[in-house]
Write an enzyme that holds these catalytic residues in place. Structure first.
Site, PDB file in Angstrom:
ATOM      1  N   ASP A  46       0.818  -1.220   0.000  1.00 50.04           N
ATOM      2  CA  ASP A  46       0.000   0.000   0.000  1.00 50.04           C
ATOM      3  C   ASP A  46       0.852   1.270   0.000  1.00 50.04           C
ATOM      4  O   ASP A  46       2.024   1.255   0.363  1.00 50.04           O
ATOM      5  CB  ASP A  46      -0.873   0.033   1.264  1.00 50.04           C
ATOM      6  CG  ASP A  46      -1.990  -0.996   1.246  1.00 50.04           C
ATOM      7  OD1 ASP A  46      -2.001  -1.862   0.348  1.00 50.04           O
ATOM      8  OD2 ASP A  46      -2.846  -0.936   2.144  1.00 50.04           O
ATOM      9  N   HIS A  97      -6.456   3.096  -3.647  1.00 53.88           N
ATOM     10  CA  HIS A  97      -6.249   3.316  -2.192  1.00 53.88           C
ATOM     11  C   HIS A  97      -6.573   4.775  -1.835  1.00 53.88           C
ATOM     12  O   HIS A  97      -5.977   5.345  -0.927  1.00 53.88           O
ATOM     13  CB  HIS A  97      -4.804   2.957  -1.845  1.00 53.88           C
ATOM     14  CG  HIS A  97      -4.529   2.779  -0.379  1.00 53.88           C
ATOM     15  ND1 HIS A  97      -5.371   2.110   0.487  1.00 53.88           N
ATOM     16  CD2 HIS A  97      -3.479   3.171   0.392  1.00 53.88           C
ATOM     17  CE1 HIS A  97      -4.856   2.117   1.695  1.00 53.88           C
ATOM     18  NE2 HIS A  97      -3.710   2.765   1.680  1.00 53.88           N
ATOM     19  N   HIS A 101      -5.314   9.695   0.615  1.00 49.78           N
ATOM     20  CA  HIS A 101      -5.084   8.875   1.804  1.00 49.78           C
ATOM     21  C   HIS A 101      -5.538   9.579   3.092  1.00 49.78           C
ATOM     22  O   HIS A 101      -4.924   9.462   4.148  1.00 49.78           O
ATOM     23  CB  HIS A 101      -3.600   8.482   1.918  1.00 49.78           C
ATOM     24  CG  HIS A 101      -3.372   7.220   2.714  1.00 49.78           C
ATOM     25  ND1 HIS A 101      -3.359   7.204   4.088  1.00 49.78           N
ATOM     26  CD2 HIS A 101      -3.150   5.944   2.333  1.00 49.78           C
ATOM     27  CE1 HIS A 101      -3.133   5.967   4.507  1.00 49.78           C
ATOM     28  NE2 HIS A 101      -3.007   5.189   3.464  1.00 49.78           N
ATOM     29  N   HIS A 191       3.867  -2.349   2.902  1.00 48.76           N
ATOM     30  CA  HIS A 191       3.871  -0.998   2.326  1.00 48.76           C
ATOM     31  C   HIS A 191       5.089  -0.786   1.437  1.00 48.76           C
ATOM     32  O   HIS A 191       6.210  -1.110   1.838  1.00 48.76           O
ATOM     33  CB  HIS A 191       3.843   0.053   3.442  1.00 48.76           C
ATOM     34  CG  HIS A 191       2.553   0.048   4.200  1.00 48.76           C
ATOM     35  ND1 HIS A 191       2.313  -0.825   5.235  1.00 48.76           N
ATOM     36  CD2 HIS A 191       1.424   0.777   4.044  1.00 48.76           C
ATOM     37  CE1 HIS A 191       1.085  -0.628   5.691  1.00 48.76           C
ATOM     38  NE2 HIS A 191       0.516   0.340   4.990  1.00 48.76           N
TER      39      HIS A 191
HETATM   40 ZN   LIG Z   1      -2.485   3.193   3.296  1.00 46.33          ZN
END
Ligand SMILES: [Zn+2]
Length: 229
Positions: A46, A97, A101, A191
């Site tokens: 991510d 995503h 964010h 990530h």
């Molecule tokens: Zn995230």
């Protein structure tokens, strides 16, 4: 703040049948394709694309012939479209995503919806088609967002196991320990983007050992597209 319904991961029963227009929230490979036994895992990254860490992680995946799914942040995708293209060209899946964010619980419903649509629009322009998969920031579910995700034909994917590659727990030892506990059939959260407290450098450093261990155990890495069949 309006008393809109907020949902925590796990509050929704994942295996229940959903009316066609309601949100579908998936966590494991069994949720994705209905099969209980899998000699596979889905690795997800991510918060990218990140000019420093996404290429490193892509290189490591390529060296090990492994596939993953990348939940990209729209504004970073627009800044580094060539990285999003590379993810796709190398056989990985790219998901939505959100654009900035933002924490889903901190924005107005209209913004929550726009965070979803703007990212899908950006990805459509970069890769030529809209994403199939959505993951909310921090895994925090919110009805306005999930309804938009469902309306755009996407499915929401959380995870079964997090490598916690951020903050004080994001150490080499901690991440390596959690990687050693991965089991087949799981969706793994990691990530590749360095935003906030993420530690993608440590994830990248530990990734080769993880991929080698999975190979030794005969566990394949599947993208979400592959897992969903
Ligand atoms: Zn995230």
């Amino acid at each position: 703040m309006t008393p809109e319904l907020y949902l925590n991961p796990g509050q929704w029963l994942l295996k229940q049948s959903h009316p066609s227009n309601s949100p579908v929230i998936l966590k494991s490979l069994a949720d994705l394709n209905g099969r209980a036994e899998h000699a596979s895992v889905c690795l997800t990254f991510d918060d990218g694309p990140d000019p420093a860490f996404s290429p490193r992680i892509l290189d490591i995946l390529a060296e090990h012939k492994a596939r993953a799914s990348f939940f990209v942040v729209g504004e970073f995708a627009e800044q580094h479209p060539q990285l999003v293209e590379r993810m796709l060209q190398e056989g990985h899946t790219v998901g939505n995503h959100t654009f900035h964010h933002y924490h889903p619980w901190t924005v107005l419903p209209g913004t929550a919806r726009e965070e979803v649509t703007r990212t899908s629009r950006s990805l459509q322009q970069i890769i030529g088609f809209a994403p199939r998969w959505f993951r909310p920031p921090h895994g925090r579910l919110r009805r306005a967002m999930l309804k938009q995700v469902a309306a755009e034909g996407m499915k929401t994917v959380l995870w079964t196991r997090s490598m916690i590659d951020w903050g004080p727990l994001g150490t080499d030892e901690g991440i390596a320990e959690r990687m050693a506990e991965i089991r087949q059939g799981e969706v793994i959260l990691m990530h590749d983007g360095e935003r906030q407290h993420n530690k993608p450098g440590i994830t990248a450093r530990q990734l080769p050992a993880l991929l080698e261990r999975l190979q030794r155990r005969g566990i394949h890495t599947l993208t979400l597209d592959e897992a969903a069949g």
